[in-house]
Structures are given as structure tokens and as C-alpha cells.
Design an enzyme around this catalytic site. Structure first.
Site, PDB file in Angstrom:
ATOM      1  N   ASP A  24      38.028  40.687  41.876  1.00  0.00           N
ATOM      2  CA  ASP A  24      37.952  40.066  40.569  1.00  0.00           C
ATOM      3  C   ASP A  24      36.470  39.992  40.236  1.00  0.00           C
ATOM      4  OD1 ASP A  24      37.763  36.773  39.498  1.00  0.00           O
ATOM      5  OD2 ASP A  24      38.719  38.353  38.327  1.00  0.00           O
ATOM      6  N   ASP A  26      34.627  37.795  37.103  1.00  0.00           N
ATOM      7  CA  ASP A  26      34.141  36.471  36.705  1.00  0.00           C
ATOM      8  C   ASP A  26      34.498  35.451  37.782  1.00  0.00           C
ATOM      9  OD1 ASP A  26      35.150  37.223  33.341  1.00  0.00           O
ATOM     10  OD2 ASP A  26      33.113  37.233  34.151  1.00  0.00           O
TER      11      ASP A  26
HETATM   12  O1  LIG Z   1      39.203  34.044  29.510  1.00  0.00           O
HETATM   13  C1  LIG Z   1      39.197  35.085  30.177  1.00  0.00           C
HETATM   14  O2  LIG Z   1      39.436  36.200  29.655  1.00  0.00           O
HETATM   15  C2  LIG Z   1      38.974  34.930  31.666  1.00  0.00           C
HETATM   16  O3  LIG Z   1      38.495  33.731  31.975  1.00  0.00           O
HETATM   17  C3  LIG Z   1      38.047  35.859  32.303  1.00  0.00           C
HETATM   18  O4  LIG Z   1      37.693  36.704  31.583  1.00  0.00           O
HETATM   19  C4  LIG Z   1      38.541  36.184  33.656  1.00  0.00           C
HETATM   20  O5  LIG Z   1      37.953  37.318  34.154  1.00  0.00           O
HETATM   21  P1  LIG Z   1      38.168  37.696  35.675  1.00  0.00           P
HETATM   22  O6  LIG Z   1      37.926  36.441  36.454  1.00  0.00           O
HETATM   23  O7  LIG Z   1      39.555  38.177  35.791  1.00  0.00           O
HETATM   24  O8  LIG Z   1      37.131  38.735  35.964  1.00  0.00           O
HETATM   25 MG   LIG Z   2      37.734  35.321  38.074  1.00  0.00          MG
END
Ligand SMILES: O=C(O)[C@H](O)[C@H](O)COP(=O)(O)O
Ligand SMILES: [Mg+2]
Length: 298
Positions: A24, A26
Site C-alpha cells: 500500500d 499512503d
Molecule cells: O481517501 C483515499 O482515497 C485514501 O485515503 C487514500 O488514498 C488511500 O491510499 P492508500 O493507502 O490505499 O495508498
Molecule cells: Mg494506506
């Protein structure tokens, strides 16, 4: 019961056990445009060990190409075909699964990354970053002309969402027969560089409420995201691990895909979410404080 990793031996065993590492982004690799400490070293270590690396993010604000740009800027080695974002997955779903006819189009609530992926998949769209929709002028139906060719609405993280976009999307879903209501992902919050912000799920929420129905969500933990990856990449689920910071997206996604799961505590999930009276029923295989810990395997 999750295994709380701590010793170098445990990290070394983990590295030996898995050939494919799904990360992942973020809250695991970065917060906004700030790399999380140790992320670079660990990704380098995995490449040195010839591990397959995939980046699987629900953040629909960027295309695969613009994520590649972000990785380059942060000095992280990454190839476009290793990057799977919910914007890309949504565009592939609309073109290849929904098979949207070429004379039809999509109304977008979302940002440039989502638009780019739709273009890449040959999907026509309106709305999105169009200045006409990014207005704070009051929305009135008198000035609105319904486009009969809109056959789906797709909603992603949009930091310029407004009443006009919500109202137009509402018109298409309620007035164009068969118009689909899709969202790229349902994350309630977003771990930015300076703290928590409302997530993509908060962008589609007003529409859900007004419509009294939920969209089809494409991103993690949905199988549509896994299908999108498996259409391009072969991996052995038994020797694959998903590393994430959110239980109800990353860890559920891994479990649904039959791969192992490692939760890091540098993002959304707090200690109270995994221990104590309010602990989540979603149990990752492994837990560690940060991606950095994996470098102990060296
Ligand atoms: O609001 C959003 O789209 C999410 O918080 C965010 O983008 C999550 O991203 P990830 O942790 O899957 O990389
Ligand atoms: Mg994340």
C-alpha cells in the site's frame, strides 16, 4: 491471533517466505509527498533479493504514470507496470468489464489522475477538472442540460468537490436509465503529510445519502482491484504478502486474495483498533510498527 514481529530472525524468515510483496502507499511508504523513514532501504533490500514488488493504492488522484513521477521524485525505483491505483482499476473496470459503449460517457467526480486513466482506456468523460463544474456559483436545474449519453458516474477523491458536481451526478444517476454509480474507493480518511483528512469515501457519502444507495466500489478490498492486478501479473498467493496501514482496505484485500497480510502502524490504524475492547475483527497475519523494521532482516 496476529504475530507481532520484533527479532531480526523473524524479519529474515519473512523475507525468505515471500516472493511477491504488495505495498500500500499512503501511510506505508509515504505521508503525502514525504517518504516514511526506512521505506527506501527496504524496497532496495527486496529488489536486491529479487523479490517482485507491486504498489497497490486506493488513492485515485494520480494515474500510474503520475505515480511513476512521484516515485522518481522520491528516489524510489518503480516501474509503471508495478503500480496499481484505484483510478486505473476503475478505468479498466468501465472499459473491459462494464464494456461501456463508445458512444457513451462517464460523469467524473475526481481529479486529473482519474481522467488520465479513463483517456488511456478510451473512455469518454465529462465533469472532473472541467472549470465549468469547479464553481462555487449556486447550481440551478434551469441552467442544466442532461446529457443522455452519460451511462455512469464515477466518484474518487476530489479536493474540489462542490454542490454543483454532486447535483449533476445526482441528475445522471436518477434520470438516465441504467446509469451506474461507481466509486474508486471508500476510504473514510486520508493520511496526508500533516495529519488525517477526509478520504474518498467522504466524497461519495453525500451522493449515497441523497440517492439512498451505495456505489459499486472498485478499489481495495474489492475483488475488482485484485482482478485488475491478476490480469497483468502472475503471482503465487501462498508466497505473496500485502503490506498495509488500514484494516478494512489493505488487510481485507489481502485476505480476500488469499495472500498473507502485514499491518504497519505508521498510518490509519491505531493500537486501540487492534487491541482492547474495541479491537477490530479484522486480524492481520503479522504486525510491525513500521516498514523500516523489515531492514533488520539484512
Ligand atoms: O481517501 C483515499 O482515497 C485514501 O485515503 C487514500 O488514498 C488511500 O491510499 P492508500 O493507502 O490505499 O495508498
Ligand atoms: Mg494506506
Amino acid at each position: 491471533m496476529s504475530v507481532r514481529l520484533s527479532s531480526p530472525e523473524e524479519y529474515a524468515k519473512l523475507l525468505d517466505q515471500y516472493d511477491t510483496w504488495m505495498f500500500d502507499c499512503d501511510g506505508v511508504l509515504w505521508h503525502g509527498d514525504r517518504l516514511i523513514d526506512g521505506a527506501l532501504d527496504v524496497l532496495r533490500l527486496l529488489r536486491e533479493r529479487n523479490k517482485k514488488i507491486l504498489f497497490v493504492t486506493n488513492n485515485a488522484t494520480k494515474s500510474r504514470r503520475s505515480y511513476k513521477g512521484k516515485f522518481d521524485q522520491l528516489g524510489v525505483e518503480a516501474n509503471v507496470d508495478e503500480i496499481y491505483g484505484s483510478a486505473y482499476a476503475a478505468a479498466v473496470y468501465i472499459s473491459s468489464v462494464m464494456k461501456l459503449p463508445k458512444d457513451k460517457k462517464v460523469y467524473v467526480i475526481g481529479m486529473a489522475g482519474l481522467e488520465e486513466e479513463l483517456r488511456n482506456e478510451g473512455v469518454s468523460y465529462i465533469g472532473g477538472t472541467d472549470p465549468a463544474d469547479n464553481t462555487l456559483e449556486p447550481f440551478t436545474l434551469e441552467n442544466f442540460t442532461l446529457d443522455p449519453d452519460v451511462a455512469a458516474v464515477v466518484c474518487g477523491l476530489d479536493t474540489r468537490v462542490n454542490y454543483t458536481k454532486l447535483s449533476i451526478a445526482f441528475q445522471y444517476i436518477t434520470r438516465n436509465p441504467g446509469c451506474q454509480f461507481l466509486c474508486t474507493n471508500e476510504d473514510s480518511t486520508y493520511p496526508s503529510a500533516n495529519g488525517l483528512l477526509p478520504g474518498a469515501g467522504a466524497i461519495s457519502a453525500p451522493l449515497r445519502y441523497a440517492l439512498g444507495k451505495d456505489p459499486l466500489s472498485i478499489g481495495k478490498p474489492a475483488k475488482t482491484m485484485l482482478d485488475c492486478i491478476q490480469a497483468k501479473v502472475h503471482f503465487d498467493p501462498k508466497r505473496t504478502i500485502m503490506v498495509g496501514d488500514r484494516l478494512n482496505t489493505d488487510i481485507l484485500f489481502g485476505q480476500a486474495g488469499g495472500v498473507s497480510t502485514l499491518l504497519v502502524m505508521t498510518g490509519i490504524t491505531q493500537e486501540t483498533d487492534i487491541t482492547g475492547p474495541n479491537a477490530s475483527p479484522i486480524i492481520p497475519d503479522y504486525i510491525t510498527s513500521s516498514i523500516k523494521d523489515l531492514s533488520a532482516a539484512k
